[in-house]
Design an enzyme around this catalytic site. Structure first.
Site, PDB file in Angstrom:
ATOM      1  N   ALA A 243       0.834  -1.215   0.000  1.00  0.00           N
ATOM      2  CA  ALA A 243       0.000   0.000   0.000  1.00  0.00           C
ATOM      3  C   ALA A 243       0.863   1.256   0.000  1.00  0.00           C
ATOM      4  CB  ALA A 243      -0.923  -0.005   1.222  1.00  0.00           C
TER       5      ALA A 243
ATOM      6  N   TYR B  24      -5.672   4.718  -2.431  1.00  0.00           N
ATOM      7  CA  TYR B  24      -6.238   5.824  -1.657  1.00  0.00           C
ATOM      8  C   TYR B  24      -5.548   7.112  -2.134  1.00  0.00           C
ATOM      9  CZ  TYR B  24      -7.690   8.512   2.408  1.00  0.00           C
ATOM     10  OH  TYR B  24      -8.236   9.468   3.222  1.00  0.00           O
TER      11      TYR B  24
ATOM     12  N   THR C   8      -3.986   9.650  -1.135  1.00  0.00           N
ATOM     13  CA  THR C   8      -2.665  10.125  -0.686  1.00  0.00           C
ATOM     14  C   THR C   8      -1.536   9.135  -0.968  1.00  0.00           C
ATOM     15  OG1 THR C   8      -3.007   9.178   1.506  1.00  0.00           O
ATOM     16  CG2 THR C   8      -3.641  11.494   1.210  1.00  0.00           C
ATOM     17  N   LYS C   9      -1.864   7.986  -1.533  1.00  0.00           N
ATOM     18  CA  LYS C   9      -0.823   6.986  -1.785  1.00  0.00           C
ATOM     19  C   LYS C   9       0.065   7.417  -2.968  1.00  0.00           C
ATOM     20  CE  LYS C   9      -1.935   3.861   1.313  1.00  0.00           C
ATOM     21  NZ  LYS C   9      -2.098   4.563   2.603  1.00  0.00           N
ATOM     22  N   ASN C  10       1.200   6.743  -3.140  1.00  0.00           N
ATOM     23  CA  ASN C  10       2.126   7.139  -4.221  1.00  0.00           C
ATOM     24  C   ASN C  10       1.436   7.064  -5.575  1.00  0.00           C
ATOM     25  OD1 ASN C  10       3.768   6.800  -1.933  1.00  0.00           O
ATOM     26  ND2 ASN C  10       5.572   6.557  -3.227  1.00  0.00           N
TER      27      ASN C  10
END
Ligand SMILES: Cc1ncc(COP(=O)(O)O)c(C=O)c1O
Length: 335
Positions: free
Chosen positions: A126, A150, A152-154
């Site tokens: 994640a 999500y 804000t993920k990379n």
């Protein structure tokens, strides 16, 4: 739902990570839960999870009718302590390896231990999509790799999303059913513990576009983390002094003796710090009915001491410089 945008993104992500199959899902938690279900472990299997990794793996293990065993972590890199894990080799059926903060755990050692002891491996990527160790992408060492999209993920989408990658045809076939009511054919349920879990088409199209620049944005994250690390001469300890390709710098986390003091110090200079993760799984109110098999003192200490600096690829140079200046001041007052 479904359709070309979703299958195109799945194909492109499979090519990117170098896996035979990518199956998109509704979230990273779904990926962990469906991944664990696909392993078909005996009921109430013991599954090893890192005690300091935010609780996601423990919740997934419990949701699938298994039992998490909380593993202590190394003080040097904050990843699972293999010596600790070895004490449980005979008792566990699977392990969830969380590549915490974007930095990969030592997968060659973990895979050697897992193969020797017939333990299934799920890599929770994640936070680590795009990280590479020995020329292999995070998620492709174990039996199954899981991802979260999500925002804000990379690789962040425009809402919730997730995926699983695997080279195993049987798991892929099972996951494909598990994500759609367990259907073998329409209305024909052949898989137990199934659900619906879908990535929507608009999200898939956005993710497919963003995948094209993932390496660049990961590089920018690495650059920022490197600048932060080199600005501190004391007063904090990081997983690494040099940030290599096995780290996609999802978060910029260090440990310090007095995190509250550091948060206040940075706050007074206009830099907001947070903490990932302040509570070890073994001390979570909702999990402590499980008891612990063995104490996890390093995880407990790290969770008390972690501090996260702001890190996003779109931070401006001025913003990064401000953090670096405050870092130098903090080090000066903690020399
Ligand atoms: C390590 C880890 N695993 C799993 C998850 C769960 O992903 P999602 O929020 O997409 O369900 C997260 C999300 O924050 C995470 O950081």
């Amino acid at each position: 739902m479904g359709g070309n945008a979703v299958s195109k993104f799945e194909e492109n992500l499979a090519t990117y990570v170098g896996a035979n199959h990518v199956l998109s899902l509704a979230s990273g938690m779904d990926a962990l839960i469906i991944g664990l279900t696909a392993l078909n472990l005996p009921p109430m299997s013991n599954v090893l999870v890192a005690d300091n990794a935010g609780g996601y793996a423990s919740l997934a293990v419990l949701s699938t009718g298994h039992r998490p065993i909380f593993c202590d972590v190394n003080p040097s890199d904050f990843e699972m302590d293999l010596d600790f894990a070895t004490d449980f080799s005979d008792e566990i059926q699977a392990v969830v390896v969380t590549h915490l903060y974007g930095r990969m755990a030592d997968m060659n050692s973990i895979m050697a231990w897992a193969k020797k002891n017939d333990i299934k491996v799920i890599e929770d990527c994640a936070q680590s999509i795009g990280a590479i160790q020995d020329q292999k992408q995070a998620g492709t060492f174990g039996d199954i790799g899981t991802f979260s999209f999500y925002p804000t993920k990379n690789l962040g989408g425009v809402g919730d999303g997730g995926a699983i990658c695997t080279d195993n045809d049987l798991y892929a076939e099972r996951i494909n059913k598990l994500r759609q009511y367990g259907w073998k054919h329409r209305y024909n349920i052949s898989e137990k513990f199934a659900r619906n879990s879908r990535l929507d088409s608009i999200n898939a199209a956005v993710l497919d576009e963003k995948l094209k620049t993932l390496n660049q944005s990961n590089m920018r994250r690495r650059e920022i983390l490197t600048q932060y690390i080199s600005s501190f001469s004391s007063g904090i300890f990081f997983q690494d002094r040099s940030v290599a390709l096995d780290n996609v710098a999802h978060l910029a986390v260090g440990v310090c003796e007095n995190p509250t003091e550091m948060i206040n110090f940075f706050g007074a200079e206009g830099v907001e710090l947070t903490r990932h993760y302040p509570i070890p799984d073994s001390l979570q109110e909702g999990l402590n009915y499980l008891g612990v098999d063995k104490a996890t003192p390093t995880s407990h200490r790290l969770c008390k001491q972690v501090v996260s600096l702001p890190i996003y690829p779109w931070l401006t140079d001025e913003q990064v410089n401000l953090v670096c200046i405050v870092a130098q001041k903090w080090s000066g007052s903690n020399a």
